[in-house]
Design a protein around this motif. Sequence first.
Motif, PDB file in Angstrom:
ATOM      1  N   LEU A 167       0.826  -1.211   0.000  1.00 55.17           N
ATOM      2  CA  LEU A 167       0.000   0.000   0.000  1.00 55.17           C
ATOM      3  C   LEU A 167       0.860   1.261   0.000  1.00 55.17           C
ATOM      4  O   LEU A 167       0.501   2.269  -0.629  1.00 55.17           O
ATOM      5  N   LEU A 168       2.002   1.220   0.689  1.00 58.79           N
ATOM      6  CA  LEU A 168       2.918   2.361   0.637  1.00 58.79           C
ATOM      7  C   LEU A 168       3.460   2.560  -0.779  1.00 58.79           C
ATOM      8  O   LEU A 168       3.644   3.693  -1.236  1.00 58.79           O
ATOM      9  N   GLY A 169       3.709   1.456  -1.486  1.00 58.09           N
ATOM     10  CA  GLY A 169       4.137   1.559  -2.879  1.00 58.09           C
ATOM     11  C   GLY A 169       3.074   2.221  -3.745  1.00 58.09           C
ATOM     12  O   GLY A 169       3.376   3.058  -4.608  1.00 58.09           O
ATOM     13  N   LEU A 170       1.809   1.862  -3.543  1.00 53.72           N
ATOM     14  CA  LEU A 170       0.716   2.494  -4.288  1.00 53.72           C
ATOM     15  C   LEU A 170       0.625   3.983  -3.954  1.00 53.72           C
ATOM     16  O   LEU A 170       0.338   4.801  -4.834  1.00 53.72           O
ATOM     17  N   CYS A 171       0.877   4.333  -2.703  1.00 50.71           N
ATOM     18  CA  CYS A 171       0.920   5.754  -2.333  1.00 50.71           C
ATOM     19  C   CYS A 171       2.042   6.480  -3.078  1.00 50.71           C
ATOM     20  O   CYS A 171       1.896   7.640  -3.484  1.00 50.71           O
ATOM     21  N   GLY A 172       3.176   5.782  -3.259  1.00 45.97           N
ATOM     22  CA  GLY A 172       4.295   6.384  -3.974  1.00 45.97           C
ATOM     23  C   GLY A 172       3.957   6.761  -5.398  1.00 45.97           C
ATOM     24  O   GLY A 172       4.449   7.762  -5.926  1.00 45.97           O
ATOM     25  N   ILE A 173       3.084   5.968  -6.052  1.00 42.91           N
ATOM     26  CA  ILE A 173       2.660   6.297  -7.418  1.00 42.91           C
ATOM     27  C   ILE A 173       1.931   7.633  -7.433  1.00 42.91           C
ATOM     28  O   ILE A 173       2.194   8.500  -8.278  1.00 42.91           O
ATOM     29  N   GLY A 174       0.994   7.805  -6.497  1.00 42.21           N
ATOM     30  CA  GLY A 174       0.262   9.067  -6.445  1.00 42.21           C
ATOM     31  C   GLY A 174       1.145  10.245  -6.088  1.00 42.21           C
ATOM     32  O   GLY A 174       1.025  11.326  -6.676  1.00 42.21           O
ATOM     33  N   LEU A 175       2.052  10.035  -5.140  1.00 40.69           N
ATOM     34  CA  LEU A 175       2.938  11.129  -4.742  1.00 40.69           C
ATOM     35  C   LEU A 175       3.852  11.556  -5.881  1.00 40.69           C
ATOM     36  O   LEU A 175       4.210  12.734  -5.993  1.00 40.69           O
ATOM     37  N   ALA A 176       4.243  10.621  -6.746  1.00 38.42           N
ATOM     38  CA  ALA A 176       5.104  10.955  -7.886  1.00 38.42           C
ATOM     39  C   ALA A 176       4.428  11.946  -8.822  1.00 38.42           C
ATOM     40  O   ALA A 176       5.092  12.749  -9.490  1.00 38.42           O
ATOM     41  N   ALA A 177       3.094  11.892  -8.886  1.00 40.92           N
ATOM     42  CA  ALA A 177       2.351  12.768  -9.792  1.00 40.92           C
ATOM     43  C   ALA A 177       2.019  14.118  -9.175  1.00 40.92           C
ATOM     44  O   ALA A 177       1.511  15.001  -9.867  1.00 40.92           O
ATOM     45  N   THR A 178       2.287  14.303  -7.885  1.00 38.24           N
ATOM     46  CA  THR A 178       1.932  15.568  -7.234  1.00 38.24           C
ATOM     47  C   THR A 178       3.047  16.604  -7.276  1.00 38.24           C
ATOM     48  O   THR A 178       2.834  17.751  -6.885  1.00 38.24           O
ATOM     49  N   SER A 179       4.237  16.247  -7.749  1.00 35.82           N
ATOM     50  CA  SER A 179       5.386  17.153  -7.673  1.00 35.82           C
ATOM     51  C   SER A 179       5.325  18.270  -8.709  1.00 35.82           C
ATOM     52  O   SER A 179       5.446  19.457  -8.371  1.00 35.82           O
ATOM     53  N   ALA A 180       5.164  17.922  -9.978  1.00 34.39           N
ATOM     54  CA  ALA A 180       5.301  18.905 -11.052  1.00 34.39           C
ATOM     55  C   ALA A 180       4.133  19.880 -11.185  1.00 34.39           C
ATOM     56  O   ALA A 180       4.363  21.054 -11.493  1.00 34.39           O
ATOM     57  N   PRO A 181       2.869  19.470 -10.997  1.00 34.33           N
ATOM     58  CA  PRO A 181       1.767  20.402 -11.280  1.00 34.33           C
ATOM     59  C   PRO A 181       1.844  21.712 -10.517  1.00 34.33           C
ATOM     60  O   PRO A 181       1.594  22.783 -11.091  1.00 34.33           O
ATOM     61  N   SER A 182       2.189  21.684  -9.251  1.00 32.06           N
ATOM     62  CA  SER A 182       2.215  22.906  -8.452  1.00 32.06           C
ATOM     63  C   SER A 182       3.265  23.884  -8.970  1.00 32.06           C
ATOM     64  O   SER A 182       2.976  25.061  -9.198  1.00 32.06           O
ATOM     65  N   VAL A 183       4.495  23.404  -9.167  1.00 32.52           N
ATOM     66  CA  VAL A 183       5.588  24.275  -9.595  1.00 32.52           C
ATOM     67  C   VAL A 183       5.317  24.851 -10.980  1.00 32.52           C
ATOM     68  O   VAL A 183       5.506  26.045 -11.234  1.00 32.52           O
ATOM     69  N   VAL A 184       4.851  24.000 -11.895  1.00 32.07           N
ATOM     70  CA  VAL A 184       4.607  24.446 -13.272  1.00 32.07           C
ATOM     71  C   VAL A 184       3.430  25.408 -13.331  1.00 32.07           C
ATOM     72  O   VAL A 184       3.496  26.459 -13.985  1.00 32.07           O
ATOM     73  N   GLU A 185       2.334  25.085 -12.665  1.00 31.12           N
ATOM     74  CA  GLU A 185       1.157  25.966 -12.684  1.00 31.12           C
ATOM     75  C   GLU A 185       1.489  27.335 -12.105  1.00 31.12           C
ATOM     76  O   GLU A 185       1.112  28.366 -12.671  1.00 31.12           O
ATOM     77  N   ALA A 186       2.196  27.373 -10.985  1.00 29.35           N
ATOM     78  CA  ALA A 186       2.571  28.654 -10.391  1.00 29.35           C
ATOM     79  C   ALA A 186       3.449  29.459 -11.345  1.00 29.35           C
ATOM     80  O   ALA A 186       3.267  30.672 -11.504  1.00 29.35           O
ATOM     81  N   GLY A 187       4.402  28.786 -12.006  1.00 31.97           N
ATOM     82  CA  GLY A 187       5.273  29.477 -12.952  1.00 31.97           C
ATOM     83  C   GLY A 187       4.518  30.027 -14.142  1.00 31.97           C
ATOM     84  O   GLY A 187       4.780  31.144 -14.608  1.00 31.97           O
ATOM     85  N   VAL A 188       3.555  29.264 -14.659  1.00 36.19           N
ATOM     86  CA  VAL A 188       2.764  29.702 -15.810  1.00 36.19           C
ATOM     87  C   VAL A 188       1.939  30.937 -15.462  1.00 36.19           C
ATOM     88  O   VAL A 188       1.877  31.910 -16.221  1.00 36.19           O
ATOM     89  N   VAL A 189       1.286  30.913 -14.308  1.00 35.00           N
ATOM     90  CA  VAL A 189       0.444  32.037 -13.910  1.00 35.00           C
ATOM     91  C   VAL A 189       1.265  33.303 -13.720  1.00 35.00           C
ATOM     92  O   VAL A 189       0.924  34.377 -14.243  1.00 35.00           O
ATOM     93  N   VAL A 190       2.371  33.199 -13.002  1.00 39.17           N
ATOM     94  CA  VAL A 190       3.196  34.383 -12.750  1.00 39.17           C
ATOM     95  C   VAL A 190       3.846  34.874 -14.039  1.00 39.17           C
ATOM     96  O   VAL A 190       4.034  36.081 -14.242  1.00 39.17           O
ATOM     97  N   GLN A 191       4.169  33.959 -14.942  1.00 37.45           N
ATOM     98  CA  GLN A 191       4.721  34.378 -16.228  1.00 37.45           C
ATOM     99  C   GLN A 191       3.713  35.229 -16.997  1.00 37.45           C
ATOM    100  O   GLN A 191       4.071  36.223 -17.638  1.00 37.45           O
ATOM    101  N   LYS A 192       2.426  34.869 -16.917  1.00 36.71           N
ATOM    102  CA  LYS A 192       1.397  35.664 -17.593  1.00 36.71           C
ATOM    103  C   LYS A 192       1.295  37.062 -16.978  1.00 36.71           C
ATOM    104  O   LYS A 192       1.151  38.056 -17.691  1.00 36.71           O
ATOM    105  N   TYR A 193       1.368  37.130 -15.656  1.00 34.40           N
ATOM    106  CA  TYR A 193       1.377  38.450 -15.026  1.00 34.40           C
ATOM    107  C   TYR A 193       2.599  39.250 -15.460  1.00 34.40           C
ATOM    108  O   TYR A 193       2.510  40.462 -15.704  1.00 34.40           O
ATOM    109  N   TYR A 194       3.731  38.578 -15.567  1.00 36.56           N
ATOM    110  CA  TYR A 194       4.963  39.258 -15.966  1.00 36.56           C
ATOM    111  C   TYR A 194       4.858  39.773 -17.402  1.00 36.56           C
ATOM    112  O   TYR A 194       5.278  40.893 -17.709  1.00 36.56           O
TER     113      TYR A 194
END
Length: 495
Positions: A390-417
């Motif tokens: 079950l911890l391994g299955l959790c690892g799959i989900g956690l692997a997908a949570t890393s990039a969206p936050s950083v990329v989305e924040a960068g895209v939004v601020v880039q538009k403001y810039y």
Amino acid sequence: MAKCTGQTLLNTLQIRADYSVKPAGLAWRSNTFFIVATVTIALFTDLFLYSLFVPILPYMLQDRVGLPDSRVQSNVSGLLAAYAGASVICSPIAGILADRMSTRQAPFLLGLLALLGATVLLFVGSTLPVLIVARVLQGISGAFVWTIGLALCLETVGPNNLGKTIGTIFSFISVGTLCAPLVGGVLYDKAGYPGVFGIAFVILAIDFILRLFVIEKKVARKYEVDDPDSVSDLDATQQDGTQDEEQQNDDDENQPLLVTKEDDHAAFKLSENQPRIARLIPILPCLGDTRLLTAFLVALIQATLLGSFDATIPTVGQEYFRFGSLKAGMLFLPLGTFDLLLGPVFGWCVDRYGTKVVAVGAYGYLVPVLILLRLPHPGGKDQILLYGGLLGLCGIGLAATSAPSVVEAGVVVQKYYEHNPEFFGPGGPYAQLYGFNSMVYSAGLTLGPELAGQLKQVIGYGNMNLVLGIICAATAALCLAFIGGKPWVSTKRKS
């Protein structure tokens, strides 16, 4: 000749900047791969040293401090929270300093000095206050390395490649989270505290050398005013104009059909009558954007989950399976393996399909998996395998949570810039952005251990994970509503 040689040495060590004299190794030190590798090692070091002590914290508190068993869980959570709390406070400060300084190397090295001091205190400390101070210094270091490292990464690779770059970086640095508890448990079991801290000081030495050698691309260009072609691999900065044009074309083709450029301009154009504090900290007017706030929420929940795992897995190993430090560290193995393998894949998915699909899918997937963590109970091999799976299955989900936050924040601020270049200045507010992102992430690392520790004691480990599953369900719903734009607006993609 002696003067020239002396100036070259000072420039090589970046103690002094005379742009008429090139530092030794300018080409490879400003190479994209080397810069990204240095950032990766810096983030790896921070996570590795953070996680190295996780499986041995209960034993440090018992053996060194002399705490009774009844106070171990609460103090383990408190020490984990001390790290994150310090990072919460210092992350915005690191971002503001980085955006105001001509080079990011000085604060980058300052963070490493704080980490060195923390490691020394952990090595010699035998009282709870000293251990708390050490974790606070680790938090200060984490604030600087994450804020400056992510900003430096964006400046190096550009926004087009940020998703897969972040995914790859996070998959590699997950080795720190994956290996550190295991390594810490093994070394503590076989060699005691000297073995654990020996490897810590070796990694710190390697990190220091890399941070000392790296030269940012914007600094390298200043040495190449008369001879720009002599520095290899300045693609990310030399081709900014071409990349921006291509990105704009992609954005035009991916724009929602019901949204015009005028609407886009109106959404991201800031009023000229900004208060003084907004001009001192230009990122502040962007914080009212729901997409940016949701991106921060994704980072908060991701860190909360990681903090909850760090705080509870070692104690669950002790309570359910009577594990020592070595076997408790091995429980992190299945959690980190999938994070290591799938991080680049999900990062590519973010670049290709957008942040909404990955974020909603990740947090929606984690809901049933976390609820299933109610199943394991004290027992033998079958329960150990069930818990590890079950911890391994959790690892799959956690692997997908890393990039969206950083990329989305960068895209939004880039538009403001893009719509307010005069307000933000030539460098943009990217270090401030990642300072706030690091602050939110650190708040999650503060919240996670405390929330998980208290819930585990009050309602039990299974019900604790049920609460985390409900939180993930709410996060998935918010991602569906806000991150990456509204879900009901149809878009067209390149074939």
